[in-house]
Design an enzyme around this catalytic site. Sequence first.
Site, mmCIF file in Angstrom:
data_model
loop_
_atom_site.group_PDB
_atom_site.id
_atom_site.type_symbol
_atom_site.label_atom_id
_atom_site.label_comp_id
_atom_site.label_asym_id
_atom_site.label_seq_id
_atom_site.Cartn_x
_atom_site.Cartn_y
_atom_site.Cartn_z
ATOM 1 N N ASP A 1 -11.589 -7.853 19.131
ATOM 2 C CA ASP A 1 -11.505 -8.386 20.492
ATOM 3 C C ASP A 1 -11.313 -9.898 20.508
ATOM 4 O O ASP A 1 -11.457 -10.567 19.482
ATOM 5 C CB ASP A 1 -12.760 -7.993 21.297
ATOM 6 C CG ASP A 1 -14.049 -8.175 20.497
ATOM 7 O OD1 ASP A 1 -14.041 -8.899 19.495
ATOM 8 O OD2 ASP A 1 -15.061 -7.578 20.878
ATOM 9 N N ASN B 1 -26.618 -3.977 25.424
ATOM 10 C CA ASN B 1 -26.335 -2.976 26.457
ATOM 11 C C ASN B 1 -25.529 -1.804 25.893
ATOM 12 O O ASN B 1 -25.085 -0.946 26.642
ATOM 13 C CB ASN B 1 -25.600 -3.613 27.641
ATOM 14 C CG ASN B 1 -24.211 -4.138 27.250
ATOM 15 O OD1 ASN B 1 -23.780 -3.996 26.108
ATOM 16 N ND2 ASN B 1 -23.511 -4.732 28.199
ATOM 17 N N HIS C 1 -22.626 -2.025 24.166
ATOM 18 C CA HIS C 1 -21.169 -2.169 24.014
ATOM 19 C C HIS C 1 -20.783 -2.197 22.537
ATOM 20 O O HIS C 1 -21.544 -2.633 21.675
ATOM 21 C CB HIS C 1 -20.618 -3.378 24.781
ATOM 22 C CG HIS C 1 -20.968 -4.729 24.236
ATOM 23 N ND1 HIS C 1 -21.224 -5.807 25.049
ATOM 24 C CD2 HIS C 1 -21.080 -5.200 22.979
ATOM 25 C CE1 HIS C 1 -21.470 -6.873 24.314
ATOM 26 N NE2 HIS C 1 -21.390 -6.524 23.046
ATOM 27 N N GLU D 1 -17.554 -2.133 27.418
ATOM 28 C CA GLU D 1 -18.843 -2.280 28.091
ATOM 29 C C GLU D 1 -19.306 -0.948 28.692
ATOM 30 O O GLU D 1 -18.512 0.006 28.777
ATOM 31 C CB GLU D 1 -18.680 -3.318 29.221
ATOM 32 C CG GLU D 1 -18.377 -4.739 28.740
ATOM 33 C CD GLU D 1 -19.641 -5.502 28.351
ATOM 34 O OE1 GLU D 1 -20.578 -4.921 27.763
ATOM 35 O OE2 GLU D 1 -19.688 -6.710 28.646
HETATM 36 C C1 F6R Z 1 -17.730 -8.910 18.513
HETATM 37 C C2 F6R Z 1 -17.987 -7.746 19.335
HETATM 38 C C3 F6R Z 1 -19.308 -7.476 19.977
HETATM 39 C C4 F6R Z 1 -20.496 -7.856 19.116
HETATM 40 C C5 F6R Z 1 -21.797 -7.580 19.852
HETATM 41 C C6 F6R Z 1 -22.996 -8.004 19.040
HETATM 42 O O1 F6R Z 1 -16.388 -8.903 18.021
HETATM 43 O O2 F6R Z 1 -17.100 -7.001 19.490
HETATM 44 O O3 F6R Z 1 -19.368 -6.107 20.293
HETATM 45 O O4 F6R Z 1 -20.450 -7.124 17.923
HETATM 46 O O5 F6R Z 1 -21.798 -8.270 21.061
HETATM 47 O O6 F6R Z 1 -22.982 -9.386 18.896
HETATM 48 P P1 F6R Z 1 -24.007 -10.089 17.894
HETATM 49 O O7 F6R Z 1 -23.641 -9.660 16.531
HETATM 50 O O8 F6R Z 1 -23.766 -11.573 18.109
HETATM 51 O O9 F6R Z 1 -25.356 -9.648 18.306
#
Ligand code: F6R
Length: 311
Positions: free
Chosen positions: A97, A205, A207, A212
Amino acid sequence: MFMMRSILVAIVFMCSAPLFAAEHPICISLFSDAEVLGNNAAERIVEVIKEKQQAGQTSIVLGLATGNSPIPTYRALRKIFKETLLDLSSVTTINLDEYIGLATEHPQSYHTFMFNELFNELVATPENPRGIKRENIHIPKGALQTERDLSQDERALLNAQFPGPTGNLTKQEQILVAEHRANAYEALIKQVGPIDLQILGIGRNGHIGFSEPGTPFDSTTMVAKLTDNTRSVNAAFFDGNIQEVPEFAITMGIHTILQAKEILLIATGQSKAEIISKTLTSPLDPSIPCTSLRLHPRVSFYLDNEAASKL
Ligand code: F6R
């Protein structure tokens, strides 16, 4: 040396029992801390690359994530590349992403993150052709401030829908071009894929990528509106200012992620304990996108003690 230590402290904890017929167990490996977890995740990445190379596969495709979770993994991978003869010249990477509306060079763009945390030391150079070829590194392009950020095709697309002078792009114009880029990214994944190993983090959450809560399980690469929850968590990277966190992102969809041959999800820290437990025990439900991972036959969760504390 660290490899030995990692192996000793890693405990294969369990494989979850599937709740419904269409589901598969998720294998959970528990590690003493994020560093040891990262060493083991990097070793799994290397193992996959070597297995495929030995089987004669000419292109090995890694799906990569950003965020805090994979940082120790990327550190360990850089170390392995530096200290061994690991050959990455046949590796292609596809990132999950990217924020919409940040310049590519913005300090918080996922492009910048990936180059700082991984690619700067892994990219092939004339002196080190074992690296990943620059043209095989793929990250969705999110830069969309002005007309200068557009390709010729994108400019034509925009002019057809919104004739007249543009200058700074409106939100509507940004979304139109971003949707076009999302479709092109999905086509690219189909062209270079399938992804051999997809690395994932997980949002509090639920995702995965920026798919999401509420994202259908059959979604492909798309423009996603970030939830307030995600924007407030990610504000930590923007000096705590939620207004600075982009509202939209280009992200692989859930179906896109589930097309990978193998998925390795990394979660560390107490803040992930609740969602990790829900991922394994809640009914399959688009309002908890990560539950979709139970539909994939080959998923591992690498957890530290805190992330596993509610299992
Ligand atoms: C990042 C992504 C997100 C993160 C998620 C966890 O490319 O796609 O889904 O993996 O938000 O983020 P962290 O690792 O910072 O807790």
